[in-house]
Design a protein around this motif. Structure first.
Motif, mmCIF file in Angstrom:
data_model
loop_
_atom_site.group_PDB
_atom_site.id
_atom_site.type_symbol
_atom_site.label_atom_id
_atom_site.label_comp_id
_atom_site.label_asym_id
_atom_site.label_seq_id
_atom_site.Cartn_x
_atom_site.Cartn_y
_atom_site.Cartn_z
ATOM 1 N N ALA A 42 0.829 -1.206 0.000
ATOM 2 C CA ALA A 42 0.000 0.000 0.000
ATOM 3 C C ALA A 42 0.864 1.257 0.000
ATOM 4 C CB ALA A 42 -0.933 0.003 1.204
ATOM 5 N N ALA A 43 2.072 1.177 0.571
ATOM 6 C CA ALA A 43 3.008 2.303 0.603
ATOM 7 C C ALA A 43 4.406 1.753 0.836
ATOM 8 C CB ALA A 43 2.630 3.311 1.687
ATOM 9 N N TYR A 44 5.412 2.570 0.504
ATOM 10 C CA TYR A 44 6.797 2.123 0.511
ATOM 11 C C TYR A 44 7.674 3.070 1.314
ATOM 12 C CZ TYR A 44 5.019 -0.622 -3.390
ATOM 13 O OH TYR A 44 4.280 -1.476 -4.160
ATOM 14 N N ASN A 45 8.409 2.519 2.265
ATOM 15 C CA ASN A 45 9.395 3.288 3.024
ATOM 16 C C ASN A 45 10.752 3.109 2.371
ATOM 17 O OD1 ASN A 45 11.116 2.841 6.153
ATOM 18 N ND2 ASN A 45 10.742 4.763 5.102
ATOM 19 N N ILE A 46 11.309 4.186 1.852
ATOM 20 C CA ILE A 46 12.613 4.110 1.187
ATOM 21 C C ILE A 46 13.639 4.890 2.003
ATOM 22 C CG2 ILE A 46 11.591 3.795 -1.078
ATOM 23 C CD1 ILE A 46 12.190 6.717 -1.680
ATOM 24 N N ALA A 47 14.876 4.435 1.930
ATOM 25 C CA ALA A 47 15.964 5.066 2.678
ATOM 26 C C ALA A 47 16.588 6.150 1.804
ATOM 27 C CB ALA A 47 16.998 4.023 3.086
ATOM 28 N N VAL A 48 16.061 7.353 1.949
ATOM 29 C CA VAL A 48 16.487 8.475 1.115
ATOM 30 C C VAL A 48 18.009 8.676 1.179
ATOM 31 C CG1 VAL A 48 16.391 10.996 0.929
ATOM 32 C CG2 VAL A 48 14.276 9.675 1.165
ATOM 33 N N TYR A 49 18.564 8.584 2.377
ATOM 34 C CA TYR A 49 19.997 8.849 2.530
ATOM 35 C C TYR A 49 20.838 7.624 2.197
ATOM 36 C CZ TYR A 49 19.003 13.461 4.277
ATOM 37 O OH TYR A 49 18.582 14.772 4.358
ATOM 38 N N ALA A 50 20.444 6.449 2.648
ATOM 39 C CA ALA A 50 21.220 5.242 2.355
ATOM 40 C C ALA A 50 21.202 4.927 0.863
ATOM 41 C CB ALA A 50 20.684 4.058 3.146
ATOM 42 N N GLU A 51 20.066 5.201 0.216
ATOM 43 C CA GLU A 51 19.939 4.883 -1.209
ATOM 44 C C GLU A 51 20.283 6.066 -2.111
ATOM 45 O OE1 GLU A 51 16.659 2.748 0.102
ATOM 46 O OE2 GLU A 51 18.430 1.525 0.345
ATOM 47 N N GLY A 52 20.258 7.260 -1.559
ATOM 48 C CA GLY A 52 20.523 8.437 -2.383
ATOM 49 C C GLY A 52 19.404 8.703 -3.377
ATOM 50 N N VAL A 53 18.163 8.427 -2.976
ATOM 51 C CA VAL A 53 16.996 8.617 -3.841
ATOM 52 C C VAL A 53 15.977 9.464 -3.086
ATOM 53 C CG1 VAL A 53 15.090 7.478 -5.044
ATOM 54 C CG2 VAL A 53 17.347 6.397 -4.986
ATOM 55 N N SER A 54 15.520 10.545 -3.676
ATOM 56 C CA SER A 54 14.552 11.413 -3.014
ATOM 57 C C SER A 54 13.192 10.730 -2.921
ATOM 58 C CB SER A 54 14.403 12.725 -3.780
ATOM 59 O OG SER A 54 13.770 12.494 -5.035
#
Length: 333
Positions: free
Chosen positions: A243-255
């Protein structure tokens, strides 16, 4: 707007009075993780931590932190060659682990009785359970990737055995314990398993667990666990059904906005690093970081949180700072 109404509008990508806020941290230290079956004091500390945190911050989303029972225990001491993995016997819902998981879930739910925020149980993917047993947290000379290269069929067989056990546990958590959904943690940090092998042999069992959970609840969340700089290739997870996704903005370098695009416009959450501004910044710095996140990704289909768990000793009042900043942002935009 109630917390549940706001959260459901976040999932639907509809306008909200202000974005929801979702930060989580452990209540037990690493040396206490997994020890709830053998140590009642640690098990109780795990439960009590939720009560103390609630005294400071009334969350928009409740996540039951199962630190003391965190990853399903699995005996692989007998495994000498990949084919031995076919003999693994994960715990059932009626095992001591299953019963203790039920007890922890129900006792934590009691702490939040009367709260209208959605409540989630924490779950981990089959490969994370297997890795934890075979290699622990070791990234140097791990055994599991070699086993996958040598005998992928045996590893996949083990992953399916684990997937079935996790699905049974999730069904118990949703149907019997009454949680709203599963906060499902997946990862392939630092290409622990080569990406092509992950896609070919691992992803299907992750998706099998998610698809089963989605039959039980329509609001399961996917936590793609990037942890203290160990990132993931988000492409590996873009067709995982959540339903929703938690992404690691800093670890992955993706906004967050780039992540939202990658996941086909579905809701995303995160935005803060684990232990920088949210942990050490002044109130004004936290406000600025919150506004910067919202300037970048907007207020539709967005929830503010962190890459992963924030430090255990954080002052939970800082989450109120973020929420206050989100309220003020909404008022002025």
């Amino acid at each position: 707007m109630t917390k549940r109404e706001r959260f459901m509008k976040f999932l639907a990508g509809e306008p909200v009075d202000r974005v929801p806020v979702a930060f989580f941290h452990h209540f037990c230290g690493p040396s206490e993780w997994f020890r709830g079956l053998e140590n009642e004091e640690i098990f109780q500390k795990n439960i009590d931590g939720h009560r103390k945190a609630l005294e400071v911050f009334d969350p928009d989303v409740i996540k039951i932190m199962n630190d003391s029972l965190m990853i399903m225990p699995l005996d692989t001491s007998f495994v000498e060659k990949p084919s031995d993995l076919r003999k693994i016997q994960p715990p059932t819902v009626d095992s001591p682990y299953g019963r203790k998981t039920r007890e922890l879930t129900m006792k934590v739910k009691e702490i939040y009785a009367g709260k209208d925020a959605p409540i989630y149980a924490t779950g981990f993917s089959p490969i994370m359970v297997l890795k934890s047993s075979i290699d622990g947290m070791e990234f140097v000379n791990p055994r599991l990737p070699k086993m996958l290269e040598e005998d992928p069929e045996s590893v996949v067989a083990a992953l399916n055995i684990l997937a079935d056990a996790i699905m049974d546990l999730n069904e118990m958590l949703i149907k019997e314990c009454g949680v709203d959904g599963i906060y499902f943690s997946v990862n392939n940090q630092s290409h622990f398993i080569p990406d092509e092998l992950f896609t070919k042999y691992v992803a299907d069992t992750d998706k099998k667990v998610m698809e089963h959970a989605n039959k039980l609840s329509p609001i399961n969340l996917l936590h793609i666990c990037g942890y203290h700089g160990r990132g993931n290739n988000l492409e590996l997870f873009k067709d995982y059904p959540a339903a929703a996704y938690n992404i690691a903005v800093y670890a992955e370098g993706v906004s967050l906005s780039a992540g939202k695009k990658l996941f086909g416009g579905k809701p995303v959450f995160g935005g803060f690093a684990q232990d920088t501004v949210i942990y050490k910044g002044t109130r004004e710095e936290v406000k600025k970081a919150t506004w910067d996140i919202l300037d970048e990704c907007g207020q539709l289909g967005v929830m503010i949180g962190a890459d992963c768990t924030v430090p255990n000793d954080i002052d939970d009042d800082r989450f109120n700072w973020v929420r206050d900043a989100a309220i003020e942002y909404a008022e002025k935009h």
